[in-house]
Design an enzyme around this catalytic site. Structure first.
Site, PDB file in Angstrom:
ATOM      1  N   CYS A  78       0.988  -1.376  -0.524  1.00 12.59           N
ATOM      2  CA  CYS A  78      -0.051   0.292  -0.209  1.00 12.59           C
ATOM      3  C   CYS A  78       0.982   1.435   0.351  1.00 12.59           C
ATOM      4  O   CYS A  78       1.851   1.828   1.187  1.00 12.59           O
ATOM      5  CB  CYS A  78      -0.840  -0.225   1.253  1.00 12.59           C
ATOM      6  SG  CYS A  78      -1.894   1.468   0.673  1.00 12.59           S
ATOM      7  N   CYS A 232      -4.327   5.793  -5.316  1.00 12.17           N
ATOM      8  CA  CYS A 232      -4.060   4.477  -4.826  1.00 12.17           C
ATOM      9  C   CYS A 232      -2.324   4.316  -5.239  1.00 12.17           C
ATOM     10  O   CYS A 232      -2.308   4.343  -6.677  1.00 12.17           O
ATOM     11  CB  CYS A 232      -4.907   3.237  -5.900  1.00 12.17           C
ATOM     12  SG  CYS A 232      -4.109   1.502  -5.106  1.00 12.17           S
TER      13      CYS A 232
HETATM   14  N1  LIG Z   1      -6.013  -2.542  -2.255  1.00 13.47           N
HETATM   15  C1  LIG Z   1      -4.990  -2.838  -1.983  1.00 13.47           C
HETATM   16  C2  LIG Z   1      -3.981  -2.388  -0.800  1.00 13.47           C
HETATM   17  C3  LIG Z   1      -4.296  -1.043  -0.907  1.00 13.47           C
HETATM   18  C4  LIG Z   1      -3.714  -0.424  -2.599  1.00 13.47           C
HETATM   19  C5  LIG Z   1      -3.046   1.711  -1.992  1.00 13.47           C
HETATM   20  N2  LIG Z   1      -4.526   2.230  -1.008  1.00 13.47           N
HETATM   21  C6  LIG Z   1      -2.170   2.164  -2.211  1.00 13.47           C
HETATM   22  O1  LIG Z   1      -1.711   3.177  -1.866  1.00 13.47           O
HETATM   23  O2  LIG Z   1      -1.403   1.123  -3.277  1.00 13.47           O
HETATM   24  C7  LIG Z   1      -5.156  -3.990  -2.838  1.00 13.47           C
HETATM   25  O3  LIG Z   1      -5.805  -5.203  -1.590  1.00 13.47           O
HETATM   26  O4  LIG Z   1      -3.438  -4.703  -2.826  1.00 13.47           O
END
Ligand SMILES: N[C@H](CCC[C@H](N)C(=O)O)C(=O)O
Length: 297
Positions: A78, A232
């Protein structure tokens, strides 16, 4: 009663991505999926990701992080949340470790990331190397070329979206490049259909990206386990890698997301660097009653 009751948390965001940081160092506690869902369900600690900081596991690392999505599922990466943890380990009075220079090395189940502070509220994360082989993403069947895989949505003769790129940054991403504004797609409807598509055995984060210039991209993301988010970080990284592989850009771009902008560089040594902001909204303690239906870890 959950052992998390009355524990302190930080409420933060990274470019609008809602993050809660919980420090469990010095304990053997582990957050269960049900406890993560309970924390996210309370308005005071609502999150896209819950970043749990544990004692370091490997020599040469500063901490081990477990990353939970709103639905309680865990992720190996993340980007936005990692910047928030770095801020806490630098500045939070209760979490800051002794000052040992600016660089932090954090470990997750997907590997290590290094974080450098570049401003009071800005950090650069070395997100490591992208995984590009079909079985590293992972995909459910062999695709020799993951720059564009056979997947489409909508009528065969006029698909709404088709031929996404597939990249892992420690978590799986599918990126659909489009000519028109990504905001003109109903990602709230499309996202869940594609997130759970059988081609993605571990599900996937779904991105719609428009290359708007030689080093600018507009991006919208439906996150695995969290839904539509304002930003993200790993999707921004995956999108720049995918666009570079398709020769749509060079190796660096500014990625515009609804919650803010992230600067991404896919360096010549194959490491992906992500630079972006952090913001501390406040802190709180978990009210015991929010865990009423959750099993403890
Ligand atoms: N939902 C993503 C994790 C968080 C990714 C995102 N919030 C970031 O900042 O990289 C997953 O399950 O792969």
């Amino acid at each position: 009663m959950s052992p998390l009751a009355d524990r302190r948390f930080l409420k933060m965001h990274g470019a609008g991505n809602a993050i809660v940081v919980l420090d469990l160092r010095g304990t053997a506690l582990r957050v269960t999926a049900a406890e993560a869902r309970a924390i996210g369900a309370d308005p005071r600690s609502r999150f896209d990701q819950l970043m749990v900081v544990h004692d370091p596991v490997s020599p040469g690392t500063d901490a081990f992080m477990r990353i939970y999505n709103t639905d309680g599922s865990e992720s190996g990466a993340c980007g936005n949340g990692t910047r928030c943890v770095a801020y806490a380990l630098h500045d939070d009075p209760a979490m800051a470790r002794p000052a040992e220079g600016g660089r932090l090395t954090l470990e997750t189940k997907a590997g290590r990331v290094a974080v450098n502070r570049v401003g009071e509220l800005s950090f650069t994360v070395d997100m490591g190397q992208p995984r590009l082989k079909w079985d590293e993403i992972p995909l459910a069947e062999p695709f020799p070329d993951t720059r564009r895989i056979e997947l489409q949505l909508g009528p065969i003769d006029d698909p709404v979206l088709h031929s996404p790129a597939a990249v892992s940054m420690g978590n799986p991403h599918a990126i659909f490049f489009v000519e028109r504004d990504p905001d003109t797609f109903d990602l709230g409807r499309i996202g869940p259909l594609l997130e759970a598509h059988p081609i993605f055995p571990e599900r996937a984060n779904i991105s719609i990206a428009q290359v708007t210039g030689r080093d600018t991209i507009k991006l919208r993301v439906w996150e695995r386990g969290a839904g539509l988010t304002l930003a993200c970080g790993t999707a921004a990284c995956a999108t720049v890698v995918a666009a570079a592989r398709l020769r749509m850009i060079g190796r660096a771009a500014r990625v515009a997301l609804p919650g803010g902008e992230l600067s991404i560089e896919w360096r010549a040594d194959d490491h992906v660097l992500m630079t972006g902001p952090v913001f501390l909204e406040g802190e709180g303690t978990f009210a015991p009653e929010i865990f009423a239906g959750a099993s403890a870890g």
